[in-house]
Write a protein that holds these residues in place. Sequence first.
Motif, PDB file in Angstrom:
ATOM      1  N   ARG A 273       0.846  -1.189   0.000  1.00 29.95           N
ATOM      2  CA  ARG A 273       0.000   0.000   0.000  1.00 29.95           C
ATOM      3  C   ARG A 273       0.883   1.242   0.000  1.00 29.95           C
ATOM      4  NH1 ARG A 273       0.320  -1.652   5.261  1.00 29.95           N
ATOM      5  NH2 ARG A 273       0.358  -0.084   6.872  1.00 29.95           N
ATOM      6  N   ALA A 274       0.384   2.293  -0.563  1.00 27.71           N
ATOM      7  CA  ALA A 274       1.122   3.547  -0.600  1.00 27.71           C
ATOM      8  C   ALA A 274       0.884   4.320   0.685  1.00 27.71           C
ATOM      9  CB  ALA A 274       0.658   4.383  -1.802  1.00 27.71           C
ATOM     10  N   ILE A 275       1.929   4.952   1.161  1.00 23.89           N
ATOM     11  CA  ILE A 275       1.830   5.744   2.381  1.00 23.89           C
ATOM     12  C   ILE A 275       2.165   7.187   2.026  1.00 23.89           C
ATOM     13  CG2 ILE A 275       2.800   6.089   4.685  1.00 23.89           C
ATOM     14  CD1 ILE A 275       3.197   3.057   4.767  1.00 23.89           C
ATOM     15  N   THR A 276       1.280   8.087   2.391  1.00 21.37           N
ATOM     16  CA  THR A 276       1.503   9.495   2.078  1.00 21.37           C
ATOM     17  C   THR A 276       2.339  10.150   3.169  1.00 21.37           C
ATOM     18  OG1 THR A 276      -0.576  10.090   3.142  1.00 21.37           O
ATOM     19  CG2 THR A 276      -0.648   9.683   0.787  1.00 21.37           C
ATOM     20  N   VAL A 277       3.206  10.995   2.764  1.00 21.02           N
ATOM     21  CA  VAL A 277       4.052  11.736   3.691  1.00 21.02           C
ATOM     22  C   VAL A 277       3.345  13.008   4.085  1.00 21.02           C
ATOM     23  CG1 VAL A 277       6.304  12.849   3.989  1.00 21.02           C
ATOM     24  CG2 VAL A 277       6.102  10.776   2.593  1.00 21.02           C
ATOM     25  N   GLN A 278       3.300  13.318   5.363  1.00 18.19           N
ATOM     26  CA  GLN A 278       2.584  14.508   5.842  1.00 18.19           C
ATOM     27  C   GLN A 278       3.556  15.612   6.174  1.00 18.19           C
ATOM     28  OE1 GLN A 278       0.011  13.393   9.039  1.00 18.19           O
ATOM     29  NE2 GLN A 278      -0.955  11.803   7.820  1.00 18.19           N
TER      30      GLN A 278
END
Length: 146
Positions: A141-146
Amino acid sequence: MSDLYFASDLFGELDRLQRQMSSLFGGFPSSIRSSRYGAFPGINIGTTDDSIEIVAFAPGIDPATLDISIDKGLLTISGVRASPQPEAGDNVRRYAQERFSGNFRRAVELPQYADPDKVQARYADGCLLISVGKREASKPRAITVQ
């Protein structure tokens, strides 16, 4: 530097050496993950993002006689392969027999991320195709950087 000359085909010699080594060691597996020599059915195992794909090469087998089960992470394929030729008797003398016939059982250890509730199997062109789904938590799964 010296030139080497082989009176015969080098690959033929290597093949002969491999056969001699195999007979010397009685067909022991070459690695811990290998199966015994001549195991039936032969299998290929691969993976996709969503599933584990197993192909068992089982020509000449009635799909209705195949039994596939999963128990404690072990996928088992079993069945019977009938002999297409008459049994040896008074009128039949066999000189060689290379095609396996009789009962067989093959087991494959599945990884922990395999989901035993998501299994599909079909038989086509002499191949048993088994697809075992992966658990959702193990899928990429892709993880978004905050």
